[in-house]
Design an enzyme around this catalytic site. Structure first.
Site, PDB file in Angstrom:
ATOM      1  N   PRO A 132       0.826  -1.211   0.000  1.00 28.38           N
ATOM      2  CG  PRO A 132      -0.857  -1.587   1.551  1.00 28.38           C
ATOM      3  CD  PRO A 132       0.449  -2.136   1.068  1.00 28.38           C
ATOM      4  CD  GLU A 133       2.753   3.531  -4.366  1.00 32.02           C
ATOM      5  OE1 GLU A 133       2.755   4.762  -4.519  1.00 32.02           O
ATOM      6  OE2 GLU A 133       3.177   2.745  -5.231  1.00 32.02           O
TER       7      GLU A 133
END
Length: 296
Positions: free
Chosen positions: A2-3
């Site tokens: 996840p960013e």
């Protein structure tokens, strides 16, 4: 992994259920995730009220009363699931489907709330995520945060700042943008997207965007604006999702339909009038997607 926009989406999804709630019980279904849980984790957390949920780079921060913060990283497969009378869902839209297999429910927060009790469940099949504890007043000294650059969403990120950090650097532009000491939380997908919007090659030397007098070139000013814009759009869209993924309210994140280059190898470039196709190369072990025709 996840960013920043996905972690921000998780934060926003959890906040209505966790902020102001008391952690009546904390259940650990195993002794560790990527790392062992802190000594006395349950004893230190139970009974405290959640004052706020915040974020630093790609880390979710659960700020508790009494100068204590849970620092949570989702790793590659971690997610939080909400169980409450008003809703049940998984906040955040990710690049891979999040698990709801109860065999991977490793941490359970049982919350006492004015509205109704709720359970927040941390699920992580690959167990690359982790949870640590640190004094809220000393978060800047936490090892992962020491030396981090400014957030791409904050006012500290500017073309002048990047010019100062990029000056004389022969390092490829994409690698420089992924350096967390320069910009905190900016990840592979959104770097590819911002570079395409700015029409800059990921292989170009970072220092080439700085004038001899140390001032930013117009291309660096444009890149700075595009970084801000692509992150803001992703957050607004609820994080990116390459597969269907339910958010807290049951809606889906659809930012992936606006990807210009990421994961679009051999597809036509979307830049008006550009005859190029999207290429994929490897930089520092990561896939880079770009258009050689319009990114110079």
């Amino acid at each position: 992994m996840p960013e920043l926009p996905e972690v921000e989406t998780v934060r926003r999804g959890l906040a209505p259920y966790m902020e102001g709630a008391r952690i009546g019980r904390l259940v650990l279904n195993r002794p560790d995730l990527r790392f062992a849980f802190p000594d006395g984790f349950v004893e230190q957390v139970e009974g405290r009220t959640v004052e706020a949920l915040s974020r630093r780079a790609k880390y979710l921060l659960i700020n508790l009363e009494g100068d204590l913060t849970i620092i949570s990283h989702l790793g590659m497969s971690g997610s939080f699931r909400i169980q409450a009378e008003s809703n049940e869902g998984t906040p955040g839209a990710f690049h891979q489907q999040r698990s709801k297999d109860q065999a991977h429910d490793h941490v359970v927060f049982e919350l006492t709330r004015a509205e109704a009790p709720a359970r927040i469940i941390y699920n992580d099949p690959r167990r690359f995520g982790f949870m640590h504890l640190a004094p809220t007043s000393g978060l800047d000294a936490y090892p992962a945060f020491a030396g981090l650059g400014p957030e791409p969403t904050g006012n500290f990120l500017s073309a002048d700042y990047l010019a100062q950090r990029f000056a004389s650097r022969k390092q490829p532009l994409k690698s420089a943008l992924l350096d967390q000491k320069i910009i905190a939380g900016l990840g592979n997908i959104y770097v590819c997207e911002a570079l395409h919007r700015a029409h800059l090659s990921p292989e170009r030397a970072a220092g080439s965007l700085v004038r001899a007098n140390g001032k930013p070139q117009k291309s660096l000013e444009q890149l700075t604006e595009d970084i801000r814009m692509v992150i803001a759009e992703a957050i607004e869209a609820g994080g990116s999702s390459l597969r269907d993924h339910i958010q807290t309210d049951g809606s889906l994140g659809y930012f992936q339909h606006r990807f210009r280059v990421y994961d679009r190898q051999e597809e036509p470039c979307v830049t008006p009038g550009c005859p190029g196709t999207i290429h994929r190369i490897t930089q520092s072990g990561r896939s880079t997607f770009f258009c050689p025709a319009c990114q110079k």
